[in-house]
Enzyme design. Structure first.
Site, PDB file in Angstrom:
ATOM      1  N   HIS A   1       0.879  -1.662  -0.091  1.00  7.72           N
ATOM      2  CA  HIS A   1       0.260  -0.032  -0.256  1.00  7.72           C
ATOM      3  C   HIS A   1       0.867   1.453   0.346  1.00  7.72           C
ATOM      4  O   HIS A   1       1.800   1.239   1.004  1.00  7.72           O
ATOM      5  CB  HIS A   1      -0.830  -0.180   1.374  1.00  7.72           C
ATOM      6  CG  HIS A   1      -1.551   1.316   1.571  1.00  7.72           C
ATOM      7  ND1 HIS A   1      -1.404   1.926   2.129  1.00  7.72           N
ATOM      8  CD2 HIS A   1      -1.979   1.772   0.741  1.00  7.72           C
ATOM      9  CE1 HIS A   1      -1.943   3.105   2.023  1.00  7.72           C
ATOM     10  NE2 HIS A   1      -3.085   3.111   1.309  1.00  7.72           N
ATOM     11  N   SER A   2       0.730   2.722  -1.512  1.00  9.62           N
ATOM     12  CA  SER A   2       1.027   3.547  -1.118  1.00  9.62           C
ATOM     13  C   SER A   2       2.735   3.553  -0.808  1.00  9.62           C
ATOM     14  O   SER A   2       3.276   2.612  -2.110  1.00  9.62           O
ATOM     15  CB  SER A   2       0.840   4.808   0.327  1.00  9.62           C
ATOM     16  OG  SER A   2       1.202   5.473  -0.177  1.00  9.62           O
ATOM     17  N   LEU A   3       3.474   3.559  -0.122  1.00 14.42           N
ATOM     18  CA  LEU A   3       5.106   3.716  -0.421  1.00 14.42           C
ATOM     19  C   LEU A   3       4.808   2.537  -0.301  1.00 14.42           C
ATOM     20  O   LEU A   3       6.050   1.970  -1.427  1.00 14.42           O
ATOM     21  CB  LEU A   3       5.550   3.564   1.418  1.00 14.42           C
ATOM     22  CG  LEU A   3       7.431   3.891   1.488  1.00 14.42           C
ATOM     23  CD1 LEU A   3       7.753   4.209   0.295  1.00 14.42           C
ATOM     24  CD2 LEU A   3       7.460   3.751   2.477  1.00 14.42           C
TER      25      LEU A   3
END
Length: 285
Positions: A101-103
């Site tokens: 998720h994300s980073l």
């Protein structure tokens, strides 16, 4: 439903804390959370998947309950790729899937392109390659990063009177529901004089001295051949504009894209639709 288990992984350079769900004999998923988040990011999603996968969610270096990088070092983005492989090695995993998720999703997508011999499947939530910068920002970013590390005194850590206060602050700052923030904060604070402080390394908030340019990321995505599903929140957050993400999607052969109403942490705010999309894709593949 499998209960969560706490793990500690000794890497050659530091210790990682982690959580695990599911039978170790099931297909493996290494889960990577977002910037300033921690492994609890998957506390609501993993239980919906663990009848099909053995999931290990790590606290990335400097996050959650994991160790921080040594004094005098920087949090370079590319080091997270090495950390991820080292975590898999510590688990004894030669081939495995990634859930990011994300980073964590940016790391997962770049690693899957760079090491397809290690990665067998890829689930991405709100990420496809890292944030980039224009060439003419190179010197500005470098100057800002050096100034923050060597020209300014370190900021004092904010002290929260209670975990509840920290959760309210996190919810307001991170576009999280209060319930989701409470889950994340429980793993992301530590006791201090007068209350609690964030357990994450303050250096994580400093400007990155180096970023890829968009052409470099597109060149990597051109070579992403691992079976990939990308789940995006609708409406798109401002740091992940649709024009940019659509241009990246167009470079990945055979990518499955699902758009679900929600915010950036949709897998924590409302995990059911995310789990349903992931399991449907897994069944098709």
């Amino acid at each position: 439903m499998s209960a969560v288990r706490e793990l500690s992984l000794e890497l050659p350079h530091l210790r990682l804390a982690a959580q695990a769900w599911g039978d170790p004999q099931l297909p493996r998923l290494l889960a990577l959370h977002g910037w300033l988040d921690n492994a609890a990011s998957f506390d609501r999603l993993a239980p919906l998947l663990c009848e099909h996968f053995h999931i290990v969610a790590i606290d990335l270096p400097g996050h959650g309950r994991s160790g921080h990088r040594p004094p005098g070092t920087w949090y370079h983005y590319v080091d997270y790729l090495g950390d991820t492989l080292a975590a898999a090695d510590a688990l004894g995993w030669t081939r495995f899937g990634l859930l990011g998720h994300s980073l964590g999703g940016t790391v997962a997508s770049m690693l899957a392109a760079a090491c397809p011999q290690r990665i067998e499947r890829l689930f991405l939530i709100e990420a496809l390659g890292p944030l980039t910068a224009a060439v003419d920002q190179t010197l500005t970013l470098l100057q800002r990063a050096i100034s923050q590390r060597h020209g300014l005194p370190a900021k004092a850590l904010r002290v929260f009177a209670s975990a509840a206060e920290a959760a309210r602050t996190r919810a307001q700052a991170g576009d999280l529901s209060l319930e989701a923030a409470q889950i994340m904060v429980a793993r992301g604070i530590k006791p201090a004089s007068g209350g609690f402080v964030w357990s994450s390394d303050p250096r994580l908030t400093l400007t990155s001295p180096q970023r890829y340019i968009e052409a470099q990321v597109l060149a990597v995505l051109d070579e992403l051949r691992v079976p990939t599903q990308l789940i995006l929140a609708q409406p798109a957050p401002p740091f992940l504009p649709e024009a940019l993400i659509n241009a990246r999607i167009a470079r990945v052969p055979d990518i499955d894209v699902v758009r679900i109403a929600g915010h950036h942490h949709l897998h924590l705010d409302d995990p059911q639709p995310v789990a349903a999309a992931m399991l449907a894709y897994y069944a098709r593949r």
